[in-house]
Write an enzyme that holds these catalytic residues in place. Structure first.
Site, PDB file in Angstrom:
ATOM      1  N   LYS A 190     -42.897  -0.185   5.431  1.00  0.00           N
ATOM      2  CA  LYS A 190     -44.201  -0.688   5.879  1.00  0.00           C
ATOM      3  C   LYS A 190     -45.153  -0.592   4.703  1.00  0.00           C
ATOM      4  O   LYS A 190     -44.973   0.267   3.830  1.00  0.00           O
ATOM      5  CB  LYS A 190     -44.746   0.173   7.021  1.00  0.00           C
ATOM      6  CG  LYS A 190     -45.798  -0.527   7.871  1.00  0.00           C
ATOM      7  CD  LYS A 190     -45.153  -1.345   8.983  1.00  0.00           C
ATOM      8  CE  LYS A 190     -46.153  -2.183   9.723  1.00  0.00           C
ATOM      9  NZ  LYS A 190     -45.515  -2.796  10.918  1.00  0.00           N
TER      10      LYS A 190
ATOM     11  N   ASP B 173     -48.565  -7.989   9.878  1.00  0.00           N
ATOM     12  CA  ASP B 173     -48.931  -6.967  10.860  1.00  0.00           C
ATOM     13  C   ASP B 173     -50.439  -7.172  11.062  1.00  0.00           C
ATOM     14  O   ASP B 173     -50.949  -8.269  10.797  1.00  0.00           O
ATOM     15  CB  ASP B 173     -48.594  -5.551  10.336  1.00  0.00           C
ATOM     16  CG  ASP B 173     -48.641  -4.488  11.439  1.00  0.00           C
ATOM     17  OD1 ASP B 173     -47.678  -4.381  12.206  1.00  0.00           O
ATOM     18  OD2 ASP B 173     -49.663  -3.782  11.547  1.00  0.00           O
TER      19      ASP B 173
HETATM   20  P1  NDP Z   1     -53.576  -9.022  14.670  1.00  0.00           P
HETATM   21  O1  NDP Z   1     -54.313  -8.669  13.441  1.00  0.00           O
HETATM   22  O2  NDP Z   1     -53.120 -10.413  14.852  1.00  0.00           O
HETATM   23  O3  NDP Z   1     -54.429  -8.623  15.963  1.00  0.00           O
HETATM   24  C1  NDP Z   1     -54.836  -7.310  16.160  1.00  0.00           C
HETATM   25  C2  NDP Z   1     -55.635  -7.223  17.438  1.00  0.00           C
HETATM   26  O4  NDP Z   1     -55.873  -5.859  17.750  1.00  0.00           O
HETATM   27  C3  NDP Z   1     -56.994  -7.861  17.332  1.00  0.00           C
HETATM   28  O5  NDP Z   1     -57.376  -8.320  18.604  1.00  0.00           O
HETATM   29  C4  NDP Z   1     -57.866  -6.699  16.875  1.00  0.00           C
HETATM   30  O6  NDP Z   1     -59.239  -6.842  17.191  1.00  0.00           O
HETATM   31  C5  NDP Z   1     -57.269  -5.564  17.674  1.00  0.00           C
HETATM   32  N1  NDP Z   1     -57.449  -4.309  16.935  1.00  0.00           N
HETATM   33  C6  NDP Z   1     -56.971  -3.996  15.707  1.00  0.00           C
HETATM   34  N2  NDP Z   1     -57.350  -2.776  15.340  1.00  0.00           N
HETATM   35  C7  NDP Z   1     -58.078  -2.314  16.347  1.00  0.00           C
HETATM   36  C8  NDP Z   1     -58.748  -1.093  16.556  1.00  0.00           C
HETATM   37  N3  NDP Z   1     -58.729  -0.114  15.633  1.00  0.00           N
HETATM   38  N4  NDP Z   1     -59.397  -0.942  17.746  1.00  0.00           N
HETATM   39  C9  NDP Z   1     -59.401  -1.921  18.667  1.00  0.00           C
HETATM   40  N5  NDP Z   1     -58.784  -3.095  18.513  1.00  0.00           N
HETATM   41  C10 NDP Z   1     -58.141  -3.289  17.376  1.00  0.00           C
HETATM   42  O7  NDP Z   1     -52.342  -8.009  14.721  1.00  0.00           O
HETATM   43  P2  NDP Z   1     -50.964  -8.143  15.519  1.00  0.00           P
HETATM   44  O8  NDP Z   1     -51.170  -8.829  16.812  1.00  0.00           O
HETATM   45  O9  NDP Z   1     -49.957  -8.658  14.580  1.00  0.00           O
HETATM   46  O10 NDP Z   1     -50.624  -6.594  15.762  1.00  0.00           O
HETATM   47  C11 NDP Z   1     -51.023  -5.892  16.934  1.00  0.00           C
HETATM   48  C12 NDP Z   1     -50.145  -4.673  17.102  1.00  0.00           C
HETATM   49  O11 NDP Z   1     -48.783  -5.095  17.242  1.00  0.00           O
HETATM   50  C13 NDP Z   1     -50.137  -3.671  15.951  1.00  0.00           C
HETATM   51  O12 NDP Z   1     -49.936  -2.377  16.457  1.00  0.00           O
HETATM   52  C14 NDP Z   1     -48.909  -4.085  15.139  1.00  0.00           C
HETATM   53  O13 NDP Z   1     -48.420  -3.019  14.364  1.00  0.00           O
HETATM   54  C15 NDP Z   1     -47.967  -4.436  16.277  1.00  0.00           C
HETATM   55  N6  NDP Z   1     -46.837  -5.297  15.933  1.00  0.00           N
HETATM   56  C16 NDP Z   1     -47.017  -6.505  15.316  1.00  0.00           C
HETATM   57  C17 NDP Z   1     -45.932  -7.315  15.046  1.00  0.00           C
HETATM   58  C18 NDP Z   1     -46.075  -8.662  14.460  1.00  0.00           C
HETATM   59  O14 NDP Z   1     -45.047  -9.349  14.327  1.00  0.00           O
HETATM   60  N7  NDP Z   1     -47.251  -9.132  14.105  1.00  0.00           N
HETATM   61  C19 NDP Z   1     -44.555  -6.875  15.357  1.00  0.00           C
HETATM   62  C20 NDP Z   1     -44.487  -5.623  16.078  1.00  0.00           C
HETATM   63  C21 NDP Z   1     -45.601  -4.873  16.324  1.00  0.00           C
HETATM   64  P3  NDP Z   1     -60.260  -7.293  16.027  1.00  0.00           P
HETATM   65  O15 NDP Z   1     -60.057  -8.763  15.864  1.00  0.00           O
HETATM   66  O16 NDP Z   1     -61.609  -6.945  16.554  1.00  0.00           O
HETATM   67  O17 NDP Z   1     -59.897  -6.512  14.806  1.00  0.00           O
HETATM   68  O1  2IT Z   2     -44.202  -3.711  13.365  1.00  0.00           O
HETATM   69  C1  2IT Z   2     -43.431  -4.667  13.153  1.00  0.00           C
HETATM   70  O2  2IT Z   2     -42.274  -4.680  13.581  1.00  0.00           O
HETATM   71  C2  2IT Z   2     -43.952  -5.807  12.399  1.00  0.00           C
HETATM   72  N1  2IT Z   2     -45.129  -5.820  12.033  1.00  0.00           N
HETATM   73  C3  2IT Z   2     -43.029  -6.948  12.018  1.00  0.00           C
HETATM   74  C4  2IT Z   2     -42.225  -6.589  10.805  1.00  0.00           C
HETATM   75  C5  2IT Z   2     -41.382  -7.694  10.247  1.00  0.00           C
HETATM   76  O3  2IT Z   2     -40.787  -7.430   9.189  1.00  0.00           O
HETATM   77  O4  2IT Z   2     -41.297  -8.790  10.810  1.00  0.00           O
END
Ligand code: NDP
Ligand code: 2IT
Length: 450
Positions: A124, A164
């Site tokens: 990561k 992420d």
């Molecule tokens: P994005 O940046 O696309 O979206 C993040 C969302 O979460 C936004 O709505 C943001 O609000 C909110 N957010 C972020 N930080 C905070 C905080 N500290 N407090 C409150 N709200 C918050 O990220 P993703 O959708 O990609 O990721 C979301 C989660 O999913 C994370 O935990 C990530 O690690 C996990 N994840 C992502 C994957 C991926 O493929 N993208 C895969 C597996 C897990 P705002 O716009 O106000 O910041």
């Molecule tokens: O937390 C996760 O699994 C991710 N942000 C996706 C990682 C990836 O390599 O697609």
């Protein structure tokens, strides 16, 4: 060593890293019975070795903002474990990023990636850079500056980052362009790429879709389904958007979305043109979720700063999918979820529920899936993107979706059987930790002390 010995060991070595200790503690509690049954793995100190990153790179990122002022951020890549494949895992750009947060994410990624059945180790990275309010050119310059150092540490057979929080298709584009320029080669060094330059169909959708496929598997194992169920979703980014889309496709009703300022409740369900509005708002216009409520005349609540609980989790529903960030559901929130009728909690985010919240779910018979199992669809589809890049071919949407569904079902079944084998039937958290551990431990044992 018993569980409390392992815990003191981790706390003493990582005293100032609360998120990493939290993620490690959960695994230690699940794995200690496995080590008792497999003293060879304890003697080889597999768990202690897994708790130490193979390599942790921290670097300075200098860039110049639109006013001509020099900005200094911190960049990182945690290369946690490469026993079963190249390091693989996302990059996070958020002001809260630090070594503890990235070590917890990299540690969980090792288990998650093992569960996908694909050959990927765990890593990561990211930066404390805050993309909010930055211009398009500032984002590009930051990505180029970040990659000017990261490029020397990654490679398509060595370490393959992806998105992420704060890193989506736009950032992957700038990062990929910078890597290609610096290294003078076109390889699948990042996943989440655009379709015209090596990306895979379904990768943008994969985490959210996979989460809901996993939840449907959980419900089906009890003869139930998502049909007609009210679902609370937090977040409004990549994971939340496609979780909402799949809930609707499977006949559920996604009634909420949130961002770091507040949340909306749309009793009629977020779907169709309303979901398209949400995607455009968050992905293109980069506005606040309140605009959704203004546009569609539904409830908006600002999230009270410093509150002991988040009222979002008091909404009446059958299922809840936290898809924003770590520790967004605490014990009070978990009690509120229980009281409002929730019977299933599926983690889309990484570690969104505190250990105390998880105990509330387990004590009350609420079906609970940990992120390292239920959000694995994203990295699994990244693995499929890597396969397509290695072959120089691309699969259709239907082919990738079918593979994603099969992988999520397999992870679901693997968690259940590992949990049952160690006397914890129905405990997806124990099952995910045990199955992930055994796979990586076997590879580490075979490869010797390296
Ligand atoms: P994005 O940046 O696309 O979206 C993040 C969302 O979460 C936004 O709505 C943001 O609000 C909110 N957010 C972020 N930080 C905070 C905080 N500290 N407090 C409150 N709200 C918050 O990220 P993703 O959708 O990609 O990721 C979301 C989660 O999913 C994370 O935990 C990530 O690690 C996990 N994840 C992502 C994957 C991926 O493929 N993208 C895969 C597996 C897990 P705002 O716009 O106000 O910041
Ligand atoms: O937390 C996760 O699994 C991710 N942000 C996706 C990682 C990836 O390599 O697609």
């Amino acid at each position: 060593m018993n569980a409390s010995d392992y815990l003191s060991y981790v706390k003493q070595r990582n005293a100032h890293e609360p998120e990493f200790i939290q993620a490690a503690e959960e695994v230690i509690l699940s794995i200690t019975p496995v080590l008792e049954k497999n003293p060879d793995l304890a003697k080889l100190k597999i768990l202690e070795r897994m708790l130490e990153p193979e390599r942790l790179i921290s670097f300075r990122v200098n860039w110049v903002d639109d006013r001509g002022e020099i900005q200094i951020n911190r960049g990182y890549r945690v290369q946690m474990n490469s026993a079963i494949g190249p390091y693989k895992g996302g990059l996070r750009f958020h002001p809260s990023v630090n070594q503890s947060v990235l070590k917890f994410l990299a540690f969980e990624q090792v288990f998650k990636n093992a569960l996908t059945t694909l050959p990927m180790g765990g890593g990561k990275g990211g930066s404390d850079f805050d993309p909010k309010g930055k211009s398009e050119l500032e984002i590009m310059r930051f990505c180029q500056a970040f990659m000017s150092e990261l490029a020397r540490h990654i490679g398509h057979r060595l370490d393959v980052p992806a998105g992420d929080i704060g890193v989506g298709g736009r950032e992957i584009g700038y990062l990929f362009g910078a890597y290609k320029k610096i290294r003078n080669e076109f390889t699948g060094v990042l996943t989440g790429k655009g379709l015209a330059w090596g990306g895979s169909l379904i990768r943008p959708e994969a985490t959210g879709y996979g989460l809901i496929y996993f939840a449907e598997n959980m419900l089906q194992s009890k003869g139930d389904s998502l049909q007609g169920k009210r679902c609370i979703v937090s977040g409004s980014g990549n994971v939340a958007q496609f979780a909402i889309e799949k809930i609707d496709q499977l006949g559920g009703i996604a009634i909420s979305a949130s961002d770091s300022s507040g949340y909306v409740i749309d009793e009629a369900g977020i779907r169709g043109e309303k979901l398209e509005f949400l995607k455009d708002l968050k992905n293109n216009r980069r506005g606040r979720i309140k605009e959704y409520a203004d546009q569609f005349k539904c409830e908006y609540h600002a999230t009270p700063a410093g509150s002991a609980f988040n009222p979002l989790w008091k909404t009446r529903a059958a299922c809840a999918f936290p898809c924003a960030t770590q520790n967004e559901v605490n014990a009070t929130d978990a009690q509120n979820l229980h009281a409002s009728g929730v019977r299933l909690v599926g983690e889309g985010a990484n570690m969104p529920c505190t250990p105390e919240a998880i105990n509330v779910f387990l004590d009350n018979g609420i079906a609970y899936s940990p992120g390292k199992a239920s959000n694995a669809g994203g990295v699994a589809t990244s693995g499929l993107e890597m396969s397509q890049n290695y072959m120089g071919q691309s699969w259709t949407r239907e082919e990738v979706d079918a593979k994603l569904q099969a992988i999520m079902k397999n992870i679901h079944d693997t968690c259940l059987s590992a949990a049952a084998a160690y006397g914890q039937p129905g405990n997806y958290m124990a099952g995910a930790n045990i199955a992930g551990f055994l796979k990586v431990a076997g590879a580490m044992k075979a490869q010797g002390v390296v």
